[in-house]
Design an enzyme around this catalytic site. Sequence first.
Site, short mmCIF file in Angstrom:
data_model
loop_
_atom_site.label_atom_id
_atom_site.label_comp_id
_atom_site.label_asym_id
_atom_site.label_seq_id
_atom_site.Cartn_x
_atom_site.Cartn_y
_atom_site.Cartn_z
N MET A 225 -3.26 4.90 2.53
CA MET A 225 -3.18 5.40 3.89
C MET A 225 -3.97 6.38 4.10
O MET A 225 -4.86 6.63 5.40
CB MET A 225 -1.73 5.88 4.37
CG MET A 225 -1.54 6.00 5.71
SD MET A 225 -1.49 4.61 6.62
CE MET A 225 -2.20 4.85 7.90
N CYS B 22 -2.13 7.14 -5.93
CA CYS B 22 -0.50 6.78 -5.45
C CYS B 22 -0.04 5.71 -6.38
O CYS B 22 -0.78 4.56 -6.31
CB CYS B 22 -0.05 6.49 -4.09
SG CYS B 22 1.36 6.30 -3.78
N TYR C 37 0.69 -1.26 -0.06
CA TYR C 37 -0.15 -0.03 -0.05
C TYR C 37 0.92 1.23 -0.03
O TYR C 37 2.17 1.21 0.37
CB TYR C 37 -1.05 0.05 1.27
CG TYR C 37 -0.50 0.42 2.39
CD1 TYR C 37 -0.23 1.69 3.08
CD2 TYR C 37 0.30 -0.86 3.17
CE1 TYR C 37 0.23 1.73 4.14
CE2 TYR C 37 0.70 -0.38 4.58
CZ TYR C 37 0.87 1.04 4.94
OH TYR C 37 1.51 1.32 6.30
N CYS C 38 0.24 2.45 -0.19
CA CYS C 38 1.01 3.58 -0.52
C CYS C 38 0.02 4.65 0.07
O CYS C 38 -0.57 4.46 0.92
CB CYS C 38 1.83 4.02 -1.77
SG CYS C 38 0.80 3.81 -3.20
N ARG C 39 0.22 5.89 -0.59
CA ARG C 39 -0.48 6.99 -0.11
C ARG C 39 -2.00 7.26 -0.14
O ARG C 39 -2.84 7.51 0.83
CB ARG C 39 0.17 8.28 -0.59
CG ARG C 39 1.54 8.61 -0.39
CD ARG C 39 2.06 9.86 -1.29
NE ARG C 39 3.49 9.94 -1.05
CZ ARG C 39 4.51 10.03 -1.71
NH1 ARG C 39 4.28 10.41 -2.99
NH2 ARG C 39 5.55 10.42 -1.36
#
Length: 226
Positions: A211, A187, A181-183
């Site tokens: 996130m 993302c 996972y990222c932003r």
Amino acid sequence: MEDSIMGDPARRAELYDALAQTGKALSSGKRLELLDLLAQGERSVDALAKTAGLGLTTASAHLQTLKQAGLVTTRREGVRIHYRLAGDDVAALSTLLQHVARTRRAAADRARTAYLGPDDTEHLTREQLLERVRAGTATVIDVRPAEEYAAGHIPGALSVPLDQLEARLPELPDDVEVVAYCRGANCVLAHDAVRLLTTRGRRAVRLVDGMLEWRLDALPVESGAA
């Protein structure tokens, strides 16, 4: 008669003009990008400028516009100014604006697809991620920069920034699925992480958003460096 029922026209116009100032603050792609970055945690002006690919003066001007609109707040540490979102409602507003743009404007959806690449990576929802973690069938990796991980991450996630992922593959167990996972929904880091992992023969999927949406869903968040 109609004006008397609806109230003073001048004051009504003043009200909507005041509301429109928030919209004006959001009328820049770079300001929306800065809000996305600040949704990951507090940052200094120079850090924001570097990540967003802006000059320091330009970044400062954009941030001042956001501050004047009440969307961000500041904290001074010596000569350095740190910015943060004024509240979760700002993150929610930015997320909703982007969702409406993608849904209602084909050009916005095409631009997102061009940036993120083809829909060639498997994804799962937040609920599915939690189920797999509880069952012990997945390892979760946070592929954002380390400072964003330290500001807040999914409990139990490993910090493996995308630029370190290939070198650190031996650290990841090969008998369970890897969830990256990222932003947030826009993302690209998680997409690229899954593409890299699958080409190396690993079972990998990505969180459908990131996130930002995790926080807005009031799910548990841990902070601190890896």
